[in-house]
Every structure is written in C-alpha cells, then in structure tokens.
Scaffold this active site. Structure first.
Site, PDB file in Angstrom:
ATOM      1  N   ASP A 133       0.873  -1.165   0.000  1.00  0.00           N
ATOM      2  CA  ASP A 133       0.000   0.000   0.000  1.00  0.00           C
ATOM      3  C   ASP A 133       0.920   1.227   0.000  1.00  0.00           C
ATOM      4  O   ASP A 133       2.118   1.130   0.299  1.00  0.00           O
ATOM      5  CB  ASP A 133      -0.949   0.001   1.210  1.00  0.00           C
TER       6      ASP A 133
HETATM    7  C1  BGC Z   1      -5.099   3.181   0.041  1.00  0.00           C
HETATM    8  C2  BGC Z   1      -5.139   2.230  -1.129  1.00  0.00           C
HETATM    9  C3  BGC Z   1      -4.960   2.994  -2.413  1.00  0.00           C
HETATM   10  C4  BGC Z   1      -3.646   3.753  -2.353  1.00  0.00           C
HETATM   11  C5  BGC Z   1      -3.329   4.545  -3.613  1.00  0.00           C
HETATM   12  C6  BGC Z   1      -3.889   4.103   0.002  1.00  0.00           C
HETATM   13  O1  BGC Z   1      -4.023   5.121   0.938  1.00  0.00           O
HETATM   14  O2  BGC Z   1      -5.120   2.459   1.243  1.00  0.00           O
HETATM   15  O3  BGC Z   1      -6.337   1.524  -1.137  1.00  0.00           O
HETATM   16  O4  BGC Z   1      -5.005   2.127  -3.506  1.00  0.00           O
HETATM   17  O5  BGC Z   1      -3.708   4.669  -1.264  1.00  0.00           O
HETATM   18  O6  BGC Z   1      -4.185   5.622  -3.746  1.00  0.00           O
END
Ligand code: BGC
Length: 733
Positions: free
Chosen positions: A269
């Site tokens: 993530d």
């Molecule tokens: C989220 C993800 C997301 C990523 C990119 C993170 O804060 O938990 O689900 O895909 O950001 O935007």
C-alpha cells in the site's frame, strides 16, 4: 558473469525479445495461455536483465507507475485506483488532479451495493466494465477489489468492502476479479490482510487466533488466488502478529506464496513499506508510495546495496522481477493486440444501473406504503440533503471523476416530472466540526445539531403533499478512508427531521443513502417504509426512482447486520475495538457479524441477508440426495421457490449450516451457498445447490488443518439469516 557481459548478452538478445510480442499475439491471448508457458517466457526475459534493471522493476518511479526496461521496450507498469471506478489522472509526482477533459469514468456502485445484489453474474459484469475502463485509460492494474471483512460498523472503509461474511465475500470477489482480468488488466486485491479499521491503521498490530484468521479473514484471498488467479495483492498498512503486512513472512511467503501457490506480485500500500531487507526477504515485490524521491525508496538504491553486500540474495530479486514480468505478460502489456477497452459507454452505465437497481434493500414496508402510488399523487415532497448530494468524490482517498451522477431528485423529476408536482426541501444541513488526529491532517466529524429552520420548512412542504420521500443517511466525507466514524448516529440531526415529518404526514418513505450501519432506533418506529440506497454510482437516481415507483421490484439483501445499538455488535460488546497500546485483539474470534448475533441470541434491527420485495415468495420441497455422507462426498440439495404475489420479483435462497455438536464453539449458523432467482407471478422454480462435505469444516488450531467432525449437521434454507423456511438433517461419517 560480469555486468558488462550481461549487458552485452542482453544487447545480443534484444532481437529475440522483439520477437516475443509477435509470438505472444500469434496464438491464443497470453491471458488465457497456460500459466507455465507464461512463466517460461518471463524466465527468458529475466535472463536479459541486469541487476539494476531488475531492481528498477521493484519500486515506484511516479505516484502510480513502476519502471519498465526502456532498453528492451518493456513499458512501465501503470496502476489506477479503484474500486468504484477508475480514478482521474493525477500529476506524476503529486496527488493533484491533472484536470484533463478526457479522464471521466463511470462511477460504479460501491462495494456493499455490489454484495447486496447477491448476484454473481452481475459482479462479473461489473468487473468486465471496470476492466474495459481501466484499459481505456491505458492502465495495467486496477487497485481493486477492496475485500476486508466488515468487522465493526464504524470502519471508515466499510463503504468499499463487500460484507461481514466470508462466503459472500469470496463469491463476489472471484466474479469481480475474473471479469476485470478478462480484459487484459490485473486486479490488485486489497488490503492483505486484516485491515478492518482505519483508526490507527498505520501502527495497529492485529491479533487473533489462527482459526479466526483462516475461517473469516483469509477465505476471500485464497479464493482469489485459487479460483480467480488474481495477479496482484496489496499489502496493508497495519501489522499482523507483530510484523507490518508488507514484511510479514507468514502471510506473504508462507501462506500466500507457498501454501496457495500465488504467482503474481505483492504491491505495498502507498507508503506501507518499513524496511528493505525484511520486506525483500519476507515477500513484498513492489514498493509504492507517496514520497517523490523514488531512488531512496527501500526497494530502490537501498535494495541494490543490500544485494551487493550479500544481505539479499540475487535469487530473491530474480523471483520478484520474474513475478513482475509474469504479470506484464498475463495482462499482455507488450502485446500488440492487447484489448484497448472503452470508457463511459452506454453499456457501462447500464451495468452501473443494473447493480444499483438490484442492490437497493427494502428494509421495511408496513401498510404497503411502497411502491409509491404515482397515479394517486399530485404533490410529492422530496426532502433531505441526500436527495441532491453527489457521492463520487469526497472524503480521503480515491474517488471517481464521473461523467455524471444522477441524484435521487433528478431521477424522480425525470421519471415523474411531467405528471407530479415535486417539491424539494433540504431538511438538514451538512455541517462538520474538526477533530485533530495527531497526524498532519484533521478529520471532519458531523455536527448533529438539528437545523430547526430547515426542519420547519420541510414539515410545511410535507404537510401540503400527498406523499413524502425523505433522503437521509450519510456521505463519503463521513464514511471515508483514513478515519473511522466515532459512533453510529444518523448525522446532522436528521432523526429530528424524520420524526417531525412523519408526525404530519404518515405517507412517508425513508430512503437511507449510506454504506454502513447507522443507529435507526429513533426513526425506525415512526416510519412505515424504509429503503437502503447505498452510494450507488452514476445511475443511483434513476435506479432509486424506478424502485420507489415499482418499475423495479427491490431484491437487494443486507450484506451485513444492522445492529440495534453499536454495543450489540461483537467487537464493541467485547471492548475489542479499536485496541490499546497500538494493538487490537479480535476477542470475538469467528463470531463476526450474524455469527455473533445468532450464537449469542441478540436481536439485530435488521439481520444479515434481510431484504423484502413488493411480491411474496414461499420456499418448499426441501431435499438432499442422501442422509448420510462420507468426508469426501458432496451434498446435492434443492428446494422449490414460488412467487405467490402479483409482480415479477427476485428472491435469494440462502443455505446456512448448523453443526449440531462440535468439539469447538461453532457459530449457530454459517452461510455456505446462495442463489438468486427471478420469477414471474405464480411461477415456481427448483433451486439446486452442491456443497462439499469439506465446506462444513472448521479450522483446527491445534492440528493446523481443516476438520469435519463426524455427526449431525442441519442444513437451513433461508431468505435471510433469520428467516429460515425449512431444514434438512444429515449425518457425516
Ligand atoms: C489506500 C489504497 C490505495 C492507495 C493509492 C492508500 O491510501 O489504502 O487503497 O489504492 O492509497 O491511492
């Protein structure tokens, strides 16, 4: 072999590589080619890469891309956020939108809406449409679906997740991923794993016994690997048993890669990587993040250094780089006849409409207030801010810059505007207070003071109308990534609005637009008809208008339990949320959602699987093919469903299992299968299911294996977890 020799060799091999795309396009699409053939191709490309090129594949080089190998014509791997539509284009190195005129997308109904359809075929179409939109925007990976179990009503991301139940979760996710990946796009199932709360998600260490992990939290991921061949995983922010998920040897290497045989990539993530050597050795493949200095990422220069110093073997890098190439080949990033996709097509909006229409849940309909008797109405009062609110982009995290989002008021005006006078009053005001988080941002919490002026105005409109529809609920500022709600209160003082309006006009329908449980104790007793409307995408308003007026017969079923009070739900009853000292222990174990309510005999307001229709159904003729089964056998079971009312409608038959005697505490019932059938009035159909005896197993913590104890099992045929129409007893030897 020295680096120069390798470079030389790779130059010699360039012509070979150039042939690869041609070869790939010559036969069947790679995405359908045998997986070992793709692995062999990945190996042959891997042999051409220098160490530096391999490491470059393993970290971000912009917000949403990782580097390719320009020398060999291997493109960047580009991702976009889902899960409810393809996120708009952002600047390469910041979160600022590019404001392009060309990057609008279809806004699809959010996660629980899709699950509320209980329609696997529709989940597949949803995935296909999303896949086409992802390709049309030139991306390789959609960061979706978001499948964490809904453990607490308060989690800010419940609006993205599907359900509290592992079987419904897996069925919807598998179909979604299969649809998405059929369009030459990789799904990225997230967030692996146990990211069930947003509160303290960057630090919290999630603890539970192995049985709970295996029975509740992992089945969706395992099904995604084994049944949908998902190509990528996103490692979550939180910790599990002391290790961050992006360096969690047990979950990444032991379970995902070794036990389940996952061949794709694990992507962190954004900003969830905390180490170089541990993360590299423990199974992370690509580091993504929010910082701009990409060469300083754990998986950039520090990883190269760790390899050169012998702390990370080259074989580990090879494995990761090969996985990246494997994913590229499977979604045909180097193939000339790769599917190009399409975006914002009428078909995609139709899919969004169909999901929205099938997801709407009729919670209550005493006195048959619904459907609205249009021919008897001259004046219709439409009240509440959510009649005009758009939900595509709000709150923290990804939204969808949609081409359009039809609001309920627009939907009703379009449908009835020429026949009925529609009067709108706002009824409550969306207002917030700010709460410090101790981080760099503050969160907005709803101000729940009622607005007496708006209520008075709404009451006057309601008093003079033949029928009233109140649109209340929530929005995506309240239900948002990165923060949990603090309570289940209906926001902005709308309970007072609902009580005041129903007091002057009993012909009132309450529509709640929200994606998580709310406290309805103050409003449920005064309301005869309640529809649950979700954050339902581009066509939300037209789907809602069709359900309200009866052109669509509601068939959605709750994918989670609606408790009477927050304290009734397991994590809160046991004081096991949000944890303390940066750790949370899931004390309720396997008793998540209805498993808790049913086993502990606590009445919910509306149970899991509940949803009414404008027609009636009966279930009868319950049968199993035998009464005694061996451990490796399967049970064929069936029942007859009849539409006994006067309209066409759909019913979802839900099969639950009750283990009558077990050596461990088992939930009093567990969903094992379901099927939705559409029936014309007076028609009936036999619905058949096949269950493996192995599906009745629990996970034995001591022996670390699935176990079916011989004895009696009761198979329950229901139309919700509490509406059981019949049962059959079987014996397992
Ligand atoms: C989220 C993800 C997301 C990523 C990119 C993170 O804060 O938990 O689900 O895909 O950001 O935007």
């Amino acid at each position: 072999m020295t680096a120069p020799e390798r470079t030389l060799l790779s130059v010699i091999f360039v012509p070979v590589l150039l042939i690869i795309p041609v070869f790939l396009t010559a036969g069947e699409p790679v995405s359908e080619a045998p997986r070992c053939a793709v692995e062999m191709k990945a190996d042959s490309i891997l042999n051409l890469l220098t160490l530096e090129e391999k490491v470059a594949l393993l970290h971000a080089n912009s917000k949403f891309t990782s580097t390719g190998v320009p020398r060999l014509g291997i493109p960047e791997l580009a991702s976009a956020d889902g899960p409810t539509g393809v996120r708009e284009e952002l600047e390469r190195d910041s979160w600022e939108p590019l404001n392009l005129p060309t990057d609008s997308a279809t806004f699809f109904p959010a996660g629980p809406s899709l699950a509320a359809t209980w329609n696997v075929g529709l989940a597949r179409r949803y995935g296909e449409a999303l896949g086409e939109e992802t390709r049309a925007r030139g991306k390789d990976i959609l960061l979706a679906p978001s499948v964490n179990i809904i453990r607490t009503p308060l989690s800010g991301r419940n609006f993205e997740f599907f359900t509290e139940d592992p079987v419904l979760n897996a069925e919807i996710a598998v179909a979604y991923i299969q649809g998405l990946q059929s369009r030459d796009v990789a799904a990225c199932i997230k967030h692996y794993a146990v990211n069930n709360q947003e509160f303290n998600r960057w630090r919290v260490d999630v603890l539970m016994n192995e049985r709970t992990l295996r029975e509740i939290y992992l089945p969706v991921y395992r099904a995604a690997v084994e049944r949908a061949h998902v190509l990528s995983f996103m490692g979550a922010y939180n910790k599990f048993r002391g290790w961050y998920l992006c360096e969690n040897d047990y979950l990444l290497n032991d379970v995902l890669k070794k036990e389940w045989g996952f061949k794709g990539i694990v992507i962190s993530d954004w900003g969830a990587t905390h180490s170089t050597i541990d993360a590299a050795m423990h199974g992370l493949d690509i580091e993504m993040g929010s910082r701009g200095d990409y060469s300083s990422y754990h998986f950039a220069d520090p990883l190269l250094k760790a390899v050169r110093e012998g702390d990370v073997p080259v074989s580990v890098i090879d494995d990761k780089a090969k996985r990246v190439l494997y994913v590229m080949l499977r979604c045909r990033t180097m193939s000339e006849d790769r599917q190009q996709g399409s975006i914002c097509t009428p078909e995609h909006f139709k899919t969004a409409y169909d999901v929205a229409a099938e997801s709407i849940v009729l919670l209550k309909n005493t006195d048959s207030v619904l459907p609205v008797q249009v021919q008897k109405i001259r004046k219709l009062a439409v009240l509440g801010e959510n009649a005009v609110h758009r939900h595509a982009i709000e709150g923290f995290g990804a939204g969808v810059k949609t081409k359009y989002e039809m609001t309920p008021l627009e939907g009703l005006k379009k449908k009835l505007g020429d026949r009925v006078e529609i009067l709108f009053a706002q009824g409550y005001r969306e207002k917030y207070n700010f709460l410090e988080t101790g981080m760099r941002w503050r969160i907005r919490v709803p101000d729940n003071d009622p607005d007496s002026v708006l209520i008075r105005e709404a009451v006057e409109v309601a008093r003079g109308s033949d029928a009233v529809i109140i649109f209340g609920g929530s929005n995506r500022t309240i239900e948002s990534e990165a923060s949990d709600r603090r309570d289940m209160a209906l926001p902005f003082g709308q309970a007072e609005l609902i009580r005041a309006v129903t007091a002057v006009n009993p012909n009132t329908v309450l529509v709640l637009i929200a994606s998580a449980p709310y406290d309805l104790t103050a409003v449920e007793p005064v309301t005869s008809a309640i529809l649950w409307g979700w954050f339902n995408g581009s066509e939300a308003g037209s789907a809602m208008a069709d359900v309200l007026t009866g052109d669509v017969n509601p068939s959605g079923k709750l994918p989670f339990t609606m408790p009477v009070r927050l304290e009734d739900s397991p994590a809160h009853a046991l004081d096991a949320y949000p944890g303390e000292d940066n750790a949370v222990y899931y004390k309720e174990g396997v008793l998540v959602g209805y498993r808790w309510f049913d086993t502990r005999n606590i009445d919910p307001l509306y149970c899991f699987g509940h949803g009414l229709s404008y027609t009636d159904f009966t279930l009868s003729s319950f049968k199993t093919d035998k009464t005694v089964y061996g451990q490796d056998e399967s049970i064929q079971l069936e029942c007859r469903v009849k539409n006994t009312g006067h309209r066409e409608g759909a019913e979802t038959v839900q099969i639950y299992v009750h283990d009558t005697k077990a050596s461990v505490l088992r939930p009093s019932k567990e969903l094992k299968a379901f099927q939705k059938v559409v029936l014309k009035p007076g028609r009936q159909q036999t619905v058949r299911f096949s269950l493996n005896i192995r599906d009745l197993a629990f996970y034995d913590d001591m022996r670390r294996e699935w176990k079916v104890e011989p004895g009696q099992f009761e198979l329950l045929f229901g139309t919700s977890s509490r509406d059981i129409h019949g049962s059959m007893m079987i014996d397992v030897e």
